[in-house]
Design an enzyme around this catalytic site. Structure first.
Site, PDB file in Angstrom:
ATOM      1  N   ARG A 232       0.830  -1.187   0.000  1.00  0.00           N
ATOM      2  CA  ARG A 232       0.000   0.000   0.000  1.00  0.00           C
ATOM      3  C   ARG A 232       0.875   1.251   0.000  1.00  0.00           C
ATOM      4  O   ARG A 232       1.867   1.328   0.721  1.00  0.00           O
ATOM      5  CB  ARG A 232      -0.909   0.033   1.244  1.00  0.00           C
ATOM      6  CG  ARG A 232      -2.108  -0.897   1.169  1.00  0.00           C
ATOM      7  CD  ARG A 232      -3.128  -0.385   0.163  1.00  0.00           C
ATOM      8  NE  ARG A 232      -4.281  -1.268   0.048  1.00  0.00           N
ATOM      9  CZ  ARG A 232      -4.382  -2.245  -0.832  1.00  0.00           C
ATOM     10  NH1 ARG A 232      -3.378  -2.485  -1.666  1.00  0.00           N
ATOM     11  NH2 ARG A 232      -5.466  -2.995  -0.899  1.00  0.00           N
ATOM     12  N   GLU A 261      -2.977   7.939  -5.806  1.00  0.00           N
ATOM     13  CA  GLU A 261      -3.003   7.278  -7.113  1.00  0.00           C
ATOM     14  C   GLU A 261      -4.274   7.651  -7.875  1.00  0.00           C
ATOM     15  O   GLU A 261      -5.363   7.576  -7.290  1.00  0.00           O
ATOM     16  CB  GLU A 261      -2.929   5.760  -6.934  1.00  0.00           C
ATOM     17  CG  GLU A 261      -1.626   5.300  -6.297  1.00  0.00           C
ATOM     18  CD  GLU A 261      -1.625   3.840  -5.921  1.00  0.00           C
ATOM     19  OE1 GLU A 261      -0.551   3.308  -5.626  1.00  0.00           O
ATOM     20  OE2 GLU A 261      -2.714   3.220  -5.902  1.00  0.00           O
ATOM     21  N   HIS A 282       1.110   0.489  -9.930  1.00  0.00           N
ATOM     22  CA  HIS A 282       0.128  -0.287  -9.156  1.00  0.00           C
ATOM     23  C   HIS A 282      -0.501  -1.403  -9.999  1.00  0.00           C
ATOM     24  O   HIS A 282      -1.722  -1.582 -10.050  1.00  0.00           O
ATOM     25  CB  HIS A 282      -0.978   0.616  -8.599  1.00  0.00           C
ATOM     26  CG  HIS A 282      -1.691   0.003  -7.427  1.00  0.00           C
ATOM     27  ND1 HIS A 282      -2.249   0.741  -6.417  1.00  0.00           N
ATOM     28  CD2 HIS A 282      -1.914  -1.291  -7.087  1.00  0.00           C
ATOM     29  CE1 HIS A 282      -2.808  -0.060  -5.528  1.00  0.00           C
ATOM     30  NE2 HIS A 282      -2.620  -1.309  -5.927  1.00  0.00           N
TER      31      HIS A 282
END
Length: 315
Positions: A232, A261, A282
């Protein structure tokens, strides 16, 4: 009849089968937080990957009975508000048990063997002009015999440990509950930082873990150590990491997540142009196999809820 609304369908590249129950279905490629309440009006089941559903939004949705999160992390949901309203929240579990660990080691191997630096050297013509048959301007380190430190030992941490053992690495773990497993050394957080050759994070983001690694923690790590975060954004102070990498406090870092993000342009990690830092967008979780497994489990969760047997509940 249930009315199901998928708020951000384009976040999942997979075949999402329709649930085997009487229902109506609506989906949107993407949804902003401000649009969520209107799009969920009349819905009994909401599907969201990254669209936040906070208390003020939930208060406007009296028909909502379930939130099916199309991910493992549930920080986008106001869980206390969902519990107060009796809204069931289910998430996805253990679907990326191959994808994330493989991506973790892709980062580890690229950094440990300085692949980025050597690729840049070849592109710059340094190998072509070398006096010998090979080029070794950057250190190359084996994984065998080194210590793999894991913060968090859930399904993904365990799989990373299995891969590490296959490379001949020693496994050290820091968790709230000691691990009773042969070949695993339980250590304090301070010892994990100080002794790991590769430190890989596999913990959720919470008030307790937010910025848990900052300048002070980075300074206690080995100067030859690597820091890997496929968990994370927000676990590591990004400005402190950028400074540590620039000054050579640690040998390198591989990240797949950022605090915000999509990232803002002034994120300090975006401006780094260093061969010892790799940032991926990601997508460690996003193998074709993992995404299809997620989609299948997502609908399984909905069907279980409608049967009156909810699974993977977080609220």
């Amino acid at each position: 009849m249930n009315h199901i609304v998928f708020l951000d369908r384009d976040s999942l590249i997979a075949n999402v089968r329709r649930p085997a129950l009487e229902h109506t279905w609506a989906e949107h490629p993407a949804t902003s937080a401000a649009e969520a309440a209107d799009r969920l009006r009349g819905a009994t089941i909401a599907i969201t990957n990254k669209v936040p559903l906070r208390a003020d939004t939930l208060a406007r949705l009296p028909d909502l009975k379930m939130i099916a999160v199309a991910a493992t992390g549930t920080d986008i949901i106001d869980l206390p508000a969902a519990r107060e309203r009796g809204t069931v929240v289910s998430n996805i579990r253990d679907y990326a048990y191959a994808a994330v660990p493989e991506h973790t080691f892709a980062l580890v191997l690229a950094l440990r063997r300085n692949l980025m630096a050597y690729r840049a050297d070849v592109e710059a013509g340094k190998w072509q002009a070398a006096p010998r048959f090979c080029l070794f301007d950057h250190p190359i380190r084996d994984l065998h015999g080194s210590r793999l430190g894991l913060f968090g030992y859930g399904a993904l941490g365990k799989q990373v440990a299995r891969i590490g053992r296959a490379f001949g690495m020693e496994i050290a773990v820091h968790t709230r509950t000691p691990v009773r497993e042969d070949g695993v050394v339980n250590v304090s957080f301070d010892e994990l930082l100080a002794t790991s050759d590769v430190l890989s994070l596999h913990a959720p983001l919470s008030d307790a873990t937010r910025n848990m690694i900052g300048a002070a923690e980075l300074a206690t790590m080995k100067p030859t150590a690597l820091l890997i975060n496929t968990a994370r954004g927000g676990l590591v102070d990004e400005a402190a990491l950028a400074d540590a990498l620039t000054r050579g406090v640690i040998a390198g870092a591989g990240f797949d997540v950022l605090t915000q993000e999509p990232p803002v342009p002034d994120n300090p990690l975006l401006t780094l142009r260093l061969p010892n830092f790799i940032l991926t967008p990601h997508n460690a979780w996003a193998s074709m196999e993992a995404m299809q497994g997620l989609a299948n489990q997502l609908i399984d969760n909905i069907e279980a809820f409608v049967r009156g047997e909810p699974v993977n509940r977080v609220a």
